[in-house]
Design a protein around this motif. Structure first.
Motif, short mmCIF file in Angstrom:
data_model
loop_
_atom_site.label_atom_id
_atom_site.label_comp_id
_atom_site.label_asym_id
_atom_site.label_seq_id
_atom_site.Cartn_x
_atom_site.Cartn_y
_atom_site.Cartn_z
N GLY A 125 -38.94 -19.65 35.26
CA GLY A 125 -40.31 -19.77 34.74
C GLY A 125 -41.31 -19.05 35.63
N VAL A 126 -41.15 -19.20 36.93
CA VAL A 126 -42.04 -18.53 37.89
C VAL A 126 -41.85 -17.02 37.81
N LEU A 127 -40.60 -16.58 37.77
CA LEU A 127 -40.35 -15.14 37.70
C LEU A 127 -40.91 -14.53 36.42
N SER A 128 -40.79 -15.24 35.31
CA SER A 128 -41.34 -14.74 34.05
C SER A 128 -42.86 -14.65 34.12
N SER A 129 -43.48 -15.64 34.73
CA SER A 129 -44.94 -15.62 34.89
C SER A 129 -45.39 -14.44 35.73
N LEU A 130 -44.69 -14.20 36.83
CA LEU A 130 -45.04 -13.07 37.67
C LEU A 130 -44.82 -11.75 36.94
N GLY A 131 -43.76 -11.66 36.17
CA GLY A 131 -43.49 -10.45 35.41
C GLY A 131 -44.54 -10.14 34.38
N GLY A 132 -45.28 -11.15 33.95
CA GLY A 132 -46.35 -10.95 32.98
C GLY A 132 -47.47 -10.07 33.50
N TYR A 133 -47.57 -9.93 34.80
CA TYR A 133 -48.62 -9.09 35.40
C TYR A 133 -48.20 -7.63 35.52
N ILE A 134 -46.95 -7.32 35.24
CA ILE A 134 -46.45 -5.95 35.36
C ILE A 134 -46.52 -5.30 33.98
N PRO A 135 -47.17 -4.15 33.87
CA PRO A 135 -47.27 -3.49 32.56
C PRO A 135 -45.89 -3.20 31.96
N TRP A 136 -45.78 -3.37 30.65
CA TRP A 136 -44.50 -3.20 29.95
C TRP A 136 -43.96 -1.78 30.02
N ASP A 137 -44.83 -0.81 30.11
CA ASP A 137 -44.38 0.58 30.06
C ASP A 137 -44.26 1.23 31.45
N SER A 138 -44.22 0.44 32.50
CA SER A 138 -44.12 1.00 33.85
C SER A 138 -42.68 1.00 34.36
N ARG A 139 -42.42 1.85 35.35
CA ARG A 139 -41.08 1.88 35.98
C ARG A 139 -40.84 0.58 36.75
N ALA A 140 -41.92 0.01 37.29
CA ALA A 140 -41.80 -1.25 38.03
C ALA A 140 -41.26 -2.35 37.13
N ARG A 141 -41.63 -2.29 35.85
CA ARG A 141 -41.16 -3.32 34.91
C ARG A 141 -39.64 -3.25 34.74
N ILE A 142 -39.10 -2.07 34.68
CA ILE A 142 -37.65 -1.89 34.54
C ILE A 142 -36.94 -2.52 35.74
N HIS A 143 -37.44 -2.24 36.92
CA HIS A 143 -36.83 -2.81 38.14
C HIS A 143 -37.02 -4.32 38.19
N TRP A 144 -38.20 -4.80 37.80
CA TRP A 144 -38.46 -6.23 37.80
C TRP A 144 -37.50 -6.94 36.85
N ASP A 145 -37.28 -6.39 35.67
CA ASP A 145 -36.37 -7.01 34.71
C ASP A 145 -34.95 -7.07 35.26
N ARG A 146 -34.53 -6.02 35.95
CA ARG A 146 -33.18 -6.03 36.55
C ARG A 146 -33.05 -7.12 37.61
N VAL A 147 -34.08 -7.23 38.44
CA VAL A 147 -34.07 -8.27 39.48
C VAL A 147 -34.05 -9.66 38.84
N GLN A 148 -34.87 -9.84 37.84
CA GLN A 148 -34.93 -11.15 37.17
C GLN A 148 -33.59 -11.49 36.52
N GLN A 149 -32.96 -10.52 35.87
CA GLN A 149 -31.65 -10.75 35.25
C GLN A 149 -30.59 -11.09 36.30
N ALA A 150 -30.62 -10.36 37.42
CA ALA A 150 -29.65 -10.61 38.49
C ALA A 150 -29.81 -12.02 39.05
N LEU A 151 -31.04 -12.43 39.25
CA LEU A 151 -31.28 -13.79 39.76
C LEU A 151 -30.90 -14.85 38.74
N ALA A 152 -31.15 -14.57 37.47
CA ALA A 152 -30.79 -15.53 36.42
C ALA A 152 -29.29 -15.76 36.38
N TRP A 153 -28.51 -14.68 36.47
CA TRP A 153 -27.05 -14.82 36.45
C TRP A 153 -26.56 -15.58 37.67
N ARG A 154 -27.17 -15.31 38.82
CA ARG A 154 -26.76 -16.01 40.04
C ARG A 154 -27.10 -17.50 39.97
#
Length: 119
Positions: free
Chosen positions: A71-100
């Protein structure tokens, strides 16, 4: 025949897998089998979704979360623009943490089951 069902989210979620499990093992119980189900519960052995009457619950107490911190990670990700390169990296990090977190939850559930049935 005695049947033991091990499904961590059985007493706390109402999804496709949990409904399938409830229906399948209710059918086993209706045919005369003794069915018990182990799943997660809170520290006071409470769980929000009751099992069918013919399935004996075995709630395993503890602090459980298969989505720890998401929930916290999703909230933080809301501040990153959808069309940025940072968003792609953020989504990967969030997915990796979710699986762990999910794997950690499953290992804890496995150890709780092993302790419960060690005797």
């Amino acid at each position: 025949m005695k049947v033991l069902v091990l499904q961590s989210e059985l007493g706390v979620l109402r999804g496709g897998g949990e409904n399938f499990t409830r229906n399948l093992f209710t059918a086993f119980a209706e045919r005369g089998h003794r069915v018990m189900a182990a799943f997660v519960a809170d520290r006071r052995l409470r769980y929000p979704l009751p099992l069918p009457a013919n399935i004996e619950p075995i709630p395993l107490p503890g602090w459980w979360s298969s989505t720890l911190g998401q929930g916290v990670l999703s909230s933080l990700g809301g501040y990153i623009p959808w069309d940025s390169r940072a968003r792609i990296h953020w989504d990967r990090v969030q997915q990796a943490l979710a699986w762990r977190a999910f794997a950690w939850h499953n290992r804890r559930f496995q150890h709780a089951v092993e302790r419960k049935f060690a005797r």
